[in-house]
Design an enzyme around this catalytic site. Structure first.
Site, PDB file in Angstrom:
ATOM      1  N   HIS A  17       0.901  -0.769  -0.190  1.00  0.00           N
ATOM      2  CA  HIS A  17      -0.183   0.438  -0.099  1.00  0.00           C
ATOM      3  C   HIS A  17       0.595   1.055  -0.373  1.00  0.00           C
ATOM      4  O   HIS A  17       1.032   2.006  -0.863  1.00  0.00           O
ATOM      5  CB  HIS A  17      -1.006   0.399   1.630  1.00  0.00           C
ATOM      6  CG  HIS A  17      -1.873  -0.325   1.190  1.00  0.00           C
ATOM      7  ND1 HIS A  17      -2.066  -1.537   2.644  1.00  0.00           N
ATOM      8  CD2 HIS A  17      -3.012  -1.356   0.370  1.00  0.00           C
ATOM      9  CE1 HIS A  17      -3.194  -2.253   2.002  1.00  0.00           C
ATOM     10  NE2 HIS A  17      -3.481  -2.646   1.349  1.00  0.00           N
ATOM     11  N   SER A 127      -3.296  -7.506   2.633  1.00  0.00           N
ATOM     12  CA  SER A 127      -3.602  -7.197   4.317  1.00  0.00           C
ATOM     13  C   SER A 127      -4.551  -8.845   4.696  1.00  0.00           C
ATOM     14  O   SER A 127      -3.454  -8.631   5.819  1.00  0.00           O
ATOM     15  CB  SER A 127      -4.569  -6.344   4.076  1.00  0.00           C
ATOM     16  OG  SER A 127      -3.775  -5.223   4.035  1.00  0.00           O
TER      17      SER A 127
END
Length: 159
Positions: A17, A127
């Site tokens: 990210h 994630s």
């Protein structure tokens, strides 16, 4: 002002990210990291916790700010004068889904979606993978900043 949004759940934020956020910050005057509020999804961290963690690890980018949203992303874009959505792509499977969303967003609102290929070093990261590894005591220190790693350890330990 050229403004873009990098949307996601960021539960937790990973180096993948951060790679996309950093690269987007070089192309736009302002990049908004918009944390998804999804009531149908069970998250490890609350939206407020995710915002706090992301704020901490993005302080070096003067043109990045953190926000949250629930509902349609294009509505967020319209109300915040955002012209572009920036998405990271890890694999062809990401592209299949994201292309459909980009086309709907463009047709319905005129908001463009820009895709960035994830750096090869982070192409496997998600994630979900990080949470799964952390849950079983795996070492995720190379996948997330140290403060995020510590938060994960505390959360999976129930503290």
């Amino acid at each position: 002002m050229r403004r873009a949004v990098c949307p996601g759940s960021f539960d937790p934020i990973t180096y993948g990210h951060l790679d996309i956020i950093e690269r987007a910050s070089r192309h736009f005057d302002e990049v908004i990291v918009a944390v998804l509020e999804n009531r149908t999804k069970s998250s490890l961290f609350t939206v407020a916790e995710r915002i706090s963690m992301i704020t901490e690890v993005t302080t070096k980018y003067s043109n990045v700010r953190i926000d949250s949203w629930s509902g349609l992303l294009v509505d967020y874009c319209k109300s915040n004068d955002v012209q572009s959505i920036v998405k990271g792509l890890r694999a062809v499977s990401d592209f299949d889904y994201e292309l459909q969303m980009a086309q709907v967003n463009l047709q319905g609102s005129g908001v463009e979606t820009m895709f960035m290929a994830t750096s090869p070093a982070h192409s496997f990261l998600s994630s979900s993978l990080v949470k799964e590894l952390a849950h079983y005591g795996g070492d995720v220190s190379s996948m997330v900043p140290s403060s995020i790693n510590e938060a994960l350890k505390r959360r999976v330990a129930g503290k």
